[in-house]
Design an enzyme around this catalytic site. Structure first.
Site, PDB file in Angstrom:
ATOM      1  N   GLU A  79      52.916  37.555  58.384  1.00 55.80           N
ATOM      2  CA  GLU A  79      51.487  37.279  58.677  1.00 55.80           C
ATOM      3  C   GLU A  79      51.203  35.539  58.741  1.00 55.80           C
ATOM      4  O   GLU A  79      51.701  34.868  58.207  1.00 55.80           O
ATOM      5  CB  GLU A  79      50.719  37.947  57.502  1.00 55.80           C
ATOM      6  N   ASN A  92      54.096  27.034  57.406  1.00 58.13           N
ATOM      7  CA  ASN A  92      53.204  26.628  56.120  1.00 58.13           C
ATOM      8  C   ASN A  92      53.872  25.316  55.601  1.00 58.13           C
ATOM      9  O   ASN A  92      53.020  24.422  55.221  1.00 58.13           O
ATOM     10  CB  ASN A  92      53.664  27.840  55.179  1.00 58.13           C
ATOM     11  N   LEU A 136      43.697  17.936  58.610  1.00 63.40           N
ATOM     12  CA  LEU A 136      43.653  16.468  58.530  1.00 63.40           C
ATOM     13  C   LEU A 136      42.333  16.211  57.494  1.00 63.40           C
ATOM     14  O   LEU A 136      41.904  14.727  57.653  1.00 63.40           O
ATOM     15  CB  LEU A 136      43.549  15.793  59.696  1.00 63.40           C
ATOM     16  N   GLY A 194      46.361  24.265  47.441  1.00 62.44           N
ATOM     17  CA  GLY A 194      46.715  25.399  46.415  1.00 62.44           C
ATOM     18  C   GLY A 194      46.741  26.508  47.165  1.00 62.44           C
ATOM     19  O   GLY A 194      46.876  26.439  48.197  1.00 62.44           O
ATOM     20  N   CYS A 207      49.961  30.599  49.051  1.00 61.46           N
ATOM     21  CA  CYS A 207      50.906  30.539  50.248  1.00 61.46           C
ATOM     22  C   CYS A 207      51.617  29.104  50.275  1.00 61.46           C
ATOM     23  O   CYS A 207      52.664  29.086  49.934  1.00 61.46           O
ATOM     24  CB  CYS A 207      50.209  30.686  51.702  1.00 61.46           C
ATOM     25  N   LYS A 227      53.971  28.321  46.965  1.00 57.48           N
ATOM     26  CA  LYS A 227      55.029  29.201  46.717  1.00 57.48           C
ATOM     27  C   LYS A 227      55.726  29.180  47.926  1.00 57.48           C
ATOM     28  O   LYS A 227      57.058  28.977  47.820  1.00 57.48           O
ATOM     29  CB  LYS A 227      54.342  30.634  46.817  1.00 57.48           C
ATOM     30  N   ARG A 283      44.406  30.582  42.363  1.00 53.30           N
ATOM     31  CA  ARG A 283      45.860  30.254  42.096  1.00 53.30           C
ATOM     32  C   ARG A 283      46.339  28.909  42.641  1.00 53.30           C
ATOM     33  O   ARG A 283      46.154  28.434  43.728  1.00 53.30           O
ATOM     34  CB  ARG A 283      46.767  31.388  42.886  1.00 53.30           C
TER      35      ARG A 283
END
Length: 439
Positions: free
Chosen positions: A151, A211, A253, A260, A263, A266, A330
């Site tokens: 995803e 990511n 940018l 944070g 995604c 981690k 998170r």
């Protein structure tokens, strides 16, 4: 096509609801009975704009259901999505795949010949092959397929991201898996959405690579913001100029206090750990992780330094969620700030449109306000940590009149420098040298 989604977290719920919007019959399964009860009442356990309305419409059309038992739906379906959590292992960088393989154990006895199992959760390369091997071990005579379909949903705009994505990635092991996955996304193909087909490992890695690259982009512009403060330069102007280069683009940018959420932190840690495990270190990713953690702490320290002697001080923190349009806190950059202020004896008042309930459980000593003006009452400084629209349109005179001292620390650069100053604020932002043209 009949679809079962295992897991009703952020990815599973959004995926299930959007697939039902395509016209498929979808059952979302979760082992938490309280969550299932909420979902059956069309109440979403997560905040995502537009999600509850879409849930209700598709449930009323009998295309969307919620269950707590896989045996009630898996035997009759054509496709099973695995959309369970893959959190970081406590105290480590690797991801915890136990939820994935627990789900595999749950569904395997109920799978029928021809079923396609699609792994939607974010997993390191090789995981989908392990899923395929585990099912084959449990059901050696079963004819099935496994597909990787990572995803690319952003919290706060997940529905738009699903319905009109930049691309759909399909990792396949066999032809049937490819055909079924492409049939699922045919509505998007008709909108000219690129459908990229690759190997299982290629799809798994593409998620982490995407990511990690975006996280590096965020850290890069934050590093340049620090440089702007040393010379007569304005990070907003520099970012705009960089973004005009089509090879770079203008997304991610915006300088700020660090990234944070669920995604980027981690996934960068997991990619770095995976690289080390196969003997191919990822030094750029490692540097991004280190820089971002340092960034969040340095921004918190900058606030403490700016307010001066903390004794008897009150600070209003505006924005706790890691980004706007979500209640997710998170690894939010606001958390190290709140903790540092509390540690130094500063009274913290705070406001967030959606994230106060989860944050209040972590910080009961914080005074939680109904709006930014209430949060600012008696404050010696207000600190903008999340770029919520309500904070872009602050009534500055009203905000100032309730404060003990008119100091605004804007760590998201959402205000033009001249505007707060016009209302008597001492205005502090990031990456904007006082000598550069005001913006």
């Amino acid at each position: 096509m009949i679809i079962t989604i295992i897991g009703t977290g952020y990815v599973g719920l959004v995926t299930g609801v959007c697939l039902s919007e395509f016209g498929f019959h979808v059952t979302c399964v979760d082992n938490n009975p309280d969550k299932v009860a909420l979902l059956k009442d069309n109440i979403s356990p997560i905040y995502e704009p537009g999600l509850e309305q879409m849930m209700r419409l598709n449930a009323e059309a009998d295309r969307l259901k919620f269950e707590g038992d896989v045996s009630q739906c898996v035997p009759d379906c054509d496709v099973v999505f695995l959309a369970v959590g893959t959190p970081s292992i406590a105290g480590g960088e690797d991801i915890d795949l136990s939820y994935v393989f627990s789900a595999v154990d749950d569904i395997a006895p109920h799978l029928t010949d021809g079923t396609v199992v699609i792994v939607k959760c974010t997993v390191v390369p090789g995981t989908c092959e392990r899923v395929r091997q585990q099912i084959a071990k449990l059901r050696p005579d079963l004819d099935f397929s496994v597909v990787s379909n990572p995803e690319f949903l952003r919290e706060g705009s997940a529905i738009q991201d699903f319905m009109r994505p930049d691309r759909v990635v399909i990792g396949v092991h066999d032809e049937r898996g490819r055909e079924v996955a492409e049939a699922l996304y045919r509505p998007l193909k008709l909108q000219d959405t690129p459908i990229s087909t690759t190997s299982l490992a290629g799809a798994e890695l593409s998620k982490y690579a995407s990511n990690a690259f975006l996280a590096m982009k965020v850290s890069f512009i934050n590093s340049i913001a620090d440089l702007c403060e040393k010379v007569e330069a304005n990070i907003i102007e520099v970012s705009e100029i960089i973004g005009l280069d089509q090879r770079i683009g203008d997304k991610f940018l915006r300088a700020g206090p660090g990234f944070g959420g669920s995604c980027f932190p981690k996934d960068t840690r997991a990619l770095a750990a995976f690289g080390r495990s196969v003997g191919t270190d990822q030094p750029l990713v490692e540097a991004t992780i280190s820089f971002n953690e340092d960034r969040k702490n340095k921004m918190a320290e900058r606030v403490l330094e700016t307010i001066g002697d903390p004794e008897g001080k009150t600070v209003a923190v505006l924005g706790i969620a890691f980004k706007p349009d979500t209640d997710d806190i998170r690894e939010s950059p606001a958390l190290p700030l709140v903790e540092l202020l509390i540690k130094n004896g500063v009274e913290v008042r705070a406001f967030d449109p959606k994230a106060m309930e989860p944050a209040a459980k972590l910080y009961p000593q914080v005074v939680w306000a109904d709006d930014p003006y209430e949060a600012a009452i008696g404050a010696h400084a207000v600190v903008i940590m999340t770029e919520w629209n309500v904070l872009r349109a602050l009534e500055l005179e009203r905000l100032r009149d309730g404060m003990a001292e008119p100091l605004m620390i804007d760590l998201r650069n959402i205000h033009r420098r001249k505007e707060p100053a016009r209302y008597g604020f001492t205005y502090v932002s990031i990456g904007r040298d006082p000598a550069s043209p005001a913006q």
